[in-house]
Design a protein around this motif. Structure first.
Motif, short mmCIF file in Angstrom:
data_model
loop_
_atom_site.label_atom_id
_atom_site.label_comp_id
_atom_site.label_asym_id
_atom_site.label_seq_id
_atom_site.Cartn_x
_atom_site.Cartn_y
_atom_site.Cartn_z
N MET A 1 0.85 -1.18 0.00
CA MET A 1 0.00 0.00 0.00
C MET A 1 0.90 1.24 0.00
O MET A 1 1.70 1.43 0.92
N ARG A 2 0.74 2.05 -1.04
CA ARG A 2 1.61 3.22 -1.17
C ARG A 2 0.80 4.43 -1.61
O ARG A 2 -0.15 4.31 -2.38
N PHE A 3 1.25 5.59 -1.13
CA PHE A 3 0.65 6.84 -1.59
C PHE A 3 1.66 7.97 -1.48
O PHE A 3 2.34 8.12 -0.47
N ARG A 4 1.75 8.75 -2.55
CA ARG A 4 2.54 9.97 -2.50
C ARG A 4 1.95 10.96 -3.51
O ARG A 4 1.45 10.57 -4.56
N ALA A 5 1.99 12.21 -3.15
CA ALA A 5 1.44 13.26 -4.00
C ALA A 5 2.23 14.54 -3.79
O ALA A 5 2.91 14.70 -2.76
N LYS A 6 2.13 15.44 -4.75
CA LYS A 6 2.89 16.69 -4.67
C LYS A 6 2.07 17.83 -5.26
O LYS A 6 1.43 17.67 -6.29
N ILE A 7 2.10 18.96 -4.55
CA ILE A 7 1.45 20.18 -5.04
C ILE A 7 2.52 21.26 -5.18
O ILE A 7 3.22 21.57 -4.21
N VAL A 8 2.63 21.82 -6.37
CA VAL A 8 3.60 22.89 -6.63
C VAL A 8 2.88 24.21 -6.89
O VAL A 8 3.30 25.26 -6.40
N ASP A 9 1.79 24.15 -7.61
CA ASP A 9 1.05 25.35 -7.97
C ASP A 9 0.48 26.03 -6.71
O ASP A 9 -0.22 25.40 -5.92
N VAL A 10 0.78 27.31 -6.55
CA VAL A 10 0.37 28.04 -5.35
C VAL A 10 -1.16 28.14 -5.26
O VAL A 10 -1.74 27.97 -4.19
N GLY A 11 -1.82 28.38 -6.39
CA GLY A 11 -3.28 28.48 -6.40
C GLY A 11 -3.93 27.18 -5.97
O GLY A 11 -4.88 27.18 -5.16
N CYS A 12 -3.41 26.06 -6.47
CA CYS A 12 -3.95 24.75 -6.10
C CYS A 12 -3.71 24.46 -4.63
O CYS A 12 -4.58 23.91 -3.94
N LEU A 13 -2.53 24.84 -4.13
CA LEU A 13 -2.21 24.61 -2.72
C LEU A 13 -3.14 25.40 -1.81
O LEU A 13 -3.68 24.86 -0.83
N ASN A 14 -3.36 26.67 -2.13
CA ASN A 14 -4.25 27.49 -1.32
C ASN A 14 -5.68 26.96 -1.36
O ASN A 14 -6.40 26.96 -0.36
N HIS A 15 -6.10 26.51 -2.55
CA HIS A 15 -7.45 25.96 -2.71
C HIS A 15 -7.61 24.69 -1.88
O HIS A 15 -8.61 24.52 -1.16
N PHE A 16 -6.62 23.80 -1.94
CA PHE A 16 -6.67 22.55 -1.18
C PHE A 16 -6.68 22.83 0.33
O PHE A 16 -7.39 22.17 1.09
N THR A 17 -5.91 23.84 0.75
CA THR A 17 -5.88 24.22 2.16
C THR A 17 -7.24 24.72 2.63
O THR A 17 -7.69 24.39 3.73
N ARG A 18 -7.90 25.51 1.78
CA ARG A 18 -9.24 26.00 2.16
C ARG A 18 -10.24 24.86 2.28
O ARG A 18 -11.10 24.88 3.16
N VAL A 19 -10.13 23.88 1.40
CA VAL A 19 -11.01 22.71 1.49
C VAL A 19 -10.76 21.97 2.81
O VAL A 19 -11.69 21.61 3.53
N ALA A 20 -9.47 21.76 3.14
CA ALA A 20 -9.12 21.06 4.38
C ALA A 20 -9.62 21.82 5.60
O ALA A 20 -10.10 21.23 6.57
N ASN A 21 -9.52 23.15 5.56
CA ASN A 21 -10.02 23.96 6.67
C ASN A 21 -11.53 23.84 6.82
O ASN A 21 -12.06 23.80 7.93
N THR A 22 -12.24 23.78 5.70
CA THR A 22 -13.69 23.60 5.73
C THR A 22 -14.05 22.26 6.37
O THR A 22 -14.96 22.18 7.20
N ILE A 23 -13.34 21.20 5.99
CA ILE A 23 -13.59 19.88 6.55
C ILE A 23 -13.37 19.89 8.06
O ILE A 23 -14.14 19.30 8.84
N THR A 24 -12.33 20.59 8.51
CA THR A 24 -12.01 20.66 9.94
C THR A 24 -13.16 21.27 10.73
O THR A 24 -13.44 20.87 11.87
#
Length: 285
Positions: free
Chosen positions: A1-24
């Motif tokens: 079982m393996r998983f790895r991912a990478k985010i480089v784009d600043v817009g995508c990173l900020n968007h993903f962070t906002r989604v995670a904050n909403t879930i919290t």
């Protein structure tokens, strides 16, 4: 079982962070599910037992620059993890000015979701801040407990008013009552009501619009069997649960819908270009 991912784009990173904050804001702990093309945040507190349920689905290609995962087998190519939502959100908050963020499933005395944040530095080398978030691996035999919630045939489906306006109304009502009645009809009308021994307050919304009823059940109904468009369906729900949803939103949805099964459940759907969020709140007895 393996998983790895990478985010480089600043817009995508900020968007993903906002989604995670909403879930919290909606769930202290949740299940994180990885498939080849999607990432899911799941909360399943069994609506039938009075708990809320949440289903958030993200198109991974819209967020990640790199995404690789391998499940336990080719037949079951998925990964289910249980984690504390706030730990994940807190790790991403350190990545606001990051050059890149790597997320990887590791084993450091216990299974962890490791978030490595590459921060800019005045020197030629970057600074790496690493967060090891303990997770629980959910075995294959329990995966059925985390399937997408089944959606019943609702009595009314209506578009929500502007969520900031709705939040402002509900915040004021929260000071008067612990529960709120949501009622709506197929003429685009919605009312938010609180009733106590001393006071009764109602806020009216009109011309909200209704999405077309497309369920198989509805299409089979004859005109005589259907409720009149002006007929109200209602449900009394915990006002704190509703406010959690309204106050926790950090990404404005392109569309926001509310489905009501009379006196049983309220189902919210927030649709975005690259992810969707469903939230089920059961009616109070």
């Amino acid at each position: 079982m393996r998983f790895r991912a990478k985010i480089v784009d600043v817009g995508c990173l900020n968007h993903f962070t906002r989604v995670a904050n909403t879930i919290t804001k909606l769930a202290k702990t949740c299940t994180l599910r990885f498939t080849v093309d999607k990432v899911f945040f799941i909360l399943n507190d069994k609506v039938a037992n009075g708990g809320v349920s949440m289903w958030c689905a993200l198109n991974q290609g819209k967020f990640f620059d790199e995404f690789h995962m391998e499940g336990a087998s080719a037949e079951d190519n998925e990964i289910y993890l249980e984690l504390t939502s706030e730990n994940f959100s807190r790790a991403l908050k350190t990545a606001q000015n990051a050059k890149a963020v790597k997320i990887k499933l590791t084993n450091k005395q216990c299974p962890c979701l490791t978030v490595a944040v590459e921060l800019p530095s005045l020197s030629s080398s970057s600074r790496i801040v690493t967060h090891d978030i303990p997770v629980g691996i959910i075995p294959r035999k329990l995966w059925n407990d985390f399937k997408e919630p089944s959606v019943p045939d609702f009595d009314v489906s209506i578009y929500l008013p502007v969520m900031k306006t709705m939040k402002s109304v509900v915040e004021r009502m929260k000071n008067i009552s612990n529960s709120i009645v949501i009622e709506a009809n197929q003429k685009g009308e919605m009312n938010l009501k609180i009733e106590t021994v001393l006071v009764s307050v109602t806020t009216h919304f009109k011309e909200l619009g209704n999405p077309p009823l497309v369920s198989e059940h509805d299409s089979q109904k004859s005109t005589q069997e259907r409720q009149p468009e002006s007929s109200m369906a209602e449900a009394r729900i915990d006002i704190k649960r509703l406010l959690q949803l309204l106050a926790g939103q950090q990404v404005n949805p392109a569309k926001a819908l509310c489905n009501i099964l009379n006196k049983r459940i309220v189902h919210f759907i927030l649709l975005h270009e690259d992810f969707s969020l469903q939230y089920f709140i059961p009616a109070l007895a």
